[in-house]
Design a protein around this motif. Sequence first.
Motif, PDB file in Angstrom:
ATOM      1  N   TRP A 176       0.831  -1.206   0.000  1.00 14.82           N
ATOM      2  CA  TRP A 176       0.000   0.000   0.000  1.00 14.82           C
ATOM      3  C   TRP A 176       0.863   1.253   0.000  1.00 14.82           C
ATOM      4  CZ3 TRP A 176      -4.181  -1.184   4.251  1.00 14.82           C
ATOM      5  CH2 TRP A 176      -5.122  -2.075   3.719  1.00 14.82           C
ATOM      6  N   MET A 177       1.931   1.233   0.777  1.00 16.09           N
ATOM      7  CA  MET A 177       2.770   2.416   0.952  1.00 16.09           C
ATOM      8  C   MET A 177       3.787   2.502  -0.177  1.00 16.09           C
ATOM      9  SD  MET A 177       3.359   4.932   2.782  1.00 16.09           S
ATOM     10  CE  MET A 177       4.617   6.124   3.010  1.00 16.09           C
ATOM     11  N   ARG A 178       3.740   3.597  -0.926  1.00 15.36           N
ATOM     12  CA  ARG A 178       4.706   3.849  -1.994  1.00 15.36           C
ATOM     13  C   ARG A 178       5.343   5.208  -1.739  1.00 15.36           C
ATOM     14  NH1 ARG A 178       4.856   0.321  -6.481  1.00 15.36           N
ATOM     15  NH2 ARG A 178       3.597  -1.435  -5.842  1.00 15.36           N
ATOM     16  N   SER A 179       6.650   5.294  -1.886  1.00 16.77           N
ATOM     17  CA  SER A 179       7.356   6.547  -1.689  1.00 16.77           C
ATOM     18  C   SER A 179       8.030   6.953  -2.999  1.00 16.77           C
ATOM     19  CB  SER A 179       8.402   6.395  -0.589  1.00 16.77           C
ATOM     20  OG  SER A 179       9.056   7.618  -0.385  1.00 16.77           O
ATOM     21  N   VAL A 180       7.611   8.084  -3.545  1.00 14.13           N
ATOM     22  CA  VAL A 180       8.166   8.580  -4.797  1.00 14.13           C
ATOM     23  C   VAL A 180       9.414   9.389  -4.470  1.00 14.13           C
ATOM     24  CG1 VAL A 180       7.709   9.995  -6.834  1.00 14.13           C
ATOM     25  CG2 VAL A 180       5.853   8.703  -5.782  1.00 14.13           C
ATOM     26  N   PRO A 181      10.560   9.063  -5.101  1.00 18.49           N
ATOM     27  CA  PRO A 181      11.782   9.814  -4.814  1.00 18.49           C
ATOM     28  C   PRO A 181      11.745  11.237  -5.385  1.00 18.49           C
ATOM     29  CG  PRO A 181      12.204   8.048  -6.393  1.00 18.49           C
ATOM     30  CD  PRO A 181      10.778   7.946  -5.996  1.00 18.49           C
ATOM     31  N   GLN A 182      12.640  12.097  -4.894  1.00 26.27           N
ATOM     32  CA  GLN A 182      12.718  13.463  -5.402  1.00 26.27           C
ATOM     33  C   GLN A 182      13.176  13.447  -6.856  1.00 26.27           C
ATOM     34  OE1 GLN A 182      15.235  15.766  -2.871  1.00 26.27           O
ATOM     35  NE2 GLN A 182      13.776  15.769  -1.193  1.00 26.27           N
ATOM     36  N   ARG A 183      12.782  14.480  -7.615  1.00 30.48           N
ATOM     37  CA  ARG A 183      13.105  14.660  -9.031  1.00 30.48           C
ATOM     38  C   ARG A 183      12.452  13.625  -9.936  1.00 30.48           C
ATOM     39  NH1 ARG A 183      18.287  14.424  -6.900  1.00 30.48           N
ATOM     40  NH2 ARG A 183      18.694  12.755  -8.325  1.00 30.48           N
ATOM     41  N   ILE A 184      11.506  12.847  -9.410  1.00 30.76           N
ATOM     42  CA  ILE A 184      10.799  11.831 -10.196  1.00 30.76           C
ATOM     43  C   ILE A 184       9.302  12.012  -9.962  1.00 30.76           C
ATOM     44  CG2 ILE A 184      10.464   9.331 -10.519  1.00 30.76           C
ATOM     45  CD1 ILE A 184      13.253  10.113 -11.243  1.00 30.76           C
ATOM     46  N   GLU A 185       8.503  11.782 -10.995  1.00 29.37           N
ATOM     47  CA  GLU A 185       7.042  11.750 -10.847  1.00 29.37           C
ATOM     48  C   GLU A 185       6.541  10.437 -11.433  1.00 29.37           C
ATOM     49  OE1 GLU A 185       5.266  15.203 -12.570  1.00 29.37           O
ATOM     50  OE2 GLU A 185       5.874  16.473 -10.894  1.00 29.37           O
TER      51      GLU A 185
ATOM     52  N   ILE B  67       1.553   1.605 -10.968  1.00 30.57           N
ATOM     53  CA  ILE B  67       2.409   2.659 -11.488  1.00 30.57           C
ATOM     54  C   ILE B  67       2.614   2.402 -12.973  1.00 30.57           C
ATOM     55  CG2 ILE B  67       4.651   3.788 -11.307  1.00 30.57           C
ATOM     56  CD1 ILE B  67       2.820   4.064  -8.841  1.00 30.57           C
ATOM     57  N   GLY B  68       2.169   3.345 -13.806  1.00 34.49           N
ATOM     58  CA  GLY B  68       2.250   3.172 -15.252  1.00 34.49           C
ATOM     59  C   GLY B  68       3.621   3.498 -15.807  1.00 34.49           C
ATOM     60  N   CYS B  69       4.171   4.636 -15.409  1.00 30.15           N
ATOM     61  CA  CYS B  69       5.478   5.042 -15.918  1.00 30.15           C
ATOM     62  C   CYS B  69       6.125   5.974 -14.911  1.00 30.15           C
ATOM     63  CB  CYS B  69       5.290   5.665 -17.295  1.00 30.15           C
ATOM     64  SG  CYS B  69       5.765   7.338 -17.536  1.00 30.15           S
ATOM     65  N   LYS B  70       7.435   6.060 -14.954  1.00 26.82           N
ATOM     66  CA  LYS B  70       8.188   6.914 -14.047  1.00 26.82           C
ATOM     67  C   LYS B  70       8.918   7.957 -14.895  1.00 26.82           C
ATOM     68  CE  LYS B  70       8.727   3.120 -10.840  1.00 26.82           C
ATOM     69  NZ  LYS B  70       9.634   2.223 -10.140  1.00 26.82           N
ATOM     70  N   ALA B  71       8.671   9.244 -14.624  1.00 29.28           N
ATOM     71  CA  ALA B  71       9.245  10.320 -15.419  1.00 29.28           C
ATOM     72  C   ALA B  71      10.244  11.126 -14.600  1.00 29.28           C
ATOM     73  CB  ALA B  71       8.145  11.236 -15.927  1.00 29.28           C
ATOM     74  N   ASP B  72      11.384  11.413 -15.205  1.00 27.73           N
ATOM     75  CA  ASP B  72      12.403  12.245 -14.584  1.00 27.73           C
ATOM     76  C   ASP B  72      12.080  13.701 -14.901  1.00 27.73           C
ATOM     77  OD1 ASP B  72      14.649  13.268 -13.435  1.00 27.73           O
ATOM     78  OD2 ASP B  72      16.044  12.492 -14.942  1.00 27.73           O
ATOM     79  N   VAL B  73      11.953  14.543 -13.878  1.00 24.51           N
ATOM     80  CA  VAL B  73      11.562  15.937 -14.082  1.00 24.51           C
ATOM     81  C   VAL B  73      12.654  16.915 -13.639  1.00 24.51           C
ATOM     82  CG1 VAL B  73       9.092  15.535 -14.002  1.00 24.51           C
ATOM     83  CG2 VAL B  73      10.327  15.951 -11.887  1.00 24.51           C
ATOM     84  N   THR B  74      13.912  16.501 -13.702  1.00 23.91           N
ATOM     85  CA  THR B  74      14.996  17.406 -13.340  1.00 23.91           C
ATOM     86  C   THR B  74      15.182  18.438 -14.438  1.00 23.91           C
ATOM     87  OG1 THR B  74      16.609  15.896 -14.312  1.00 23.91           O
ATOM     88  CG2 THR B  74      16.226  15.688 -11.966  1.00 23.91           C
ATOM     89  N   GLU B  75      15.647  19.621 -14.032  1.00 30.34           N
ATOM     90  CA  GLU B  75      15.895  20.680 -14.996  1.00 30.34           C
ATOM     91  C   GLU B  75      17.180  20.383 -15.754  1.00 30.34           C
ATOM     92  OE1 GLU B  75      15.981  24.356 -12.907  1.00 30.34           O
ATOM     93  OE2 GLU B  75      13.822  24.389 -12.617  1.00 30.34           O
TER      94      GLU B  75
END
Length: 83
Positions: free
Chosen positions: A22-31, A58-66
């Motif tokens: 149940w518990m999921r933790s999304v890391p920083q710089r990722i959505e 979870i369908g996909c993991k996207a990197d959102v870093t600048e």
Amino acid sequence: MRLVRAVAIVIVIVAIIVPAKWMRSVPQRIEWMAERFGTHTGTLAPGPHFLVPFIYAIGCKADVTEQVVAVGGPLLEVRAVAA
């Protein structure tokens, strides 16, 4: 007696695994893209989230870093777009 012990062990294992799923933790710089039965339902921002197993995935993991991109002369900051 052996049956009771086996059932108790199975219950303990299930009681540990299900809340961990149940518990999921999304890391920083990722959505993460959340899906309910295969249909996109939203985007999970960094931080802890609770997802019901077997219903949400979870369908996909996207990197959102600048990223810095040089175009012509000055440097521009561009944000990565989730695909």
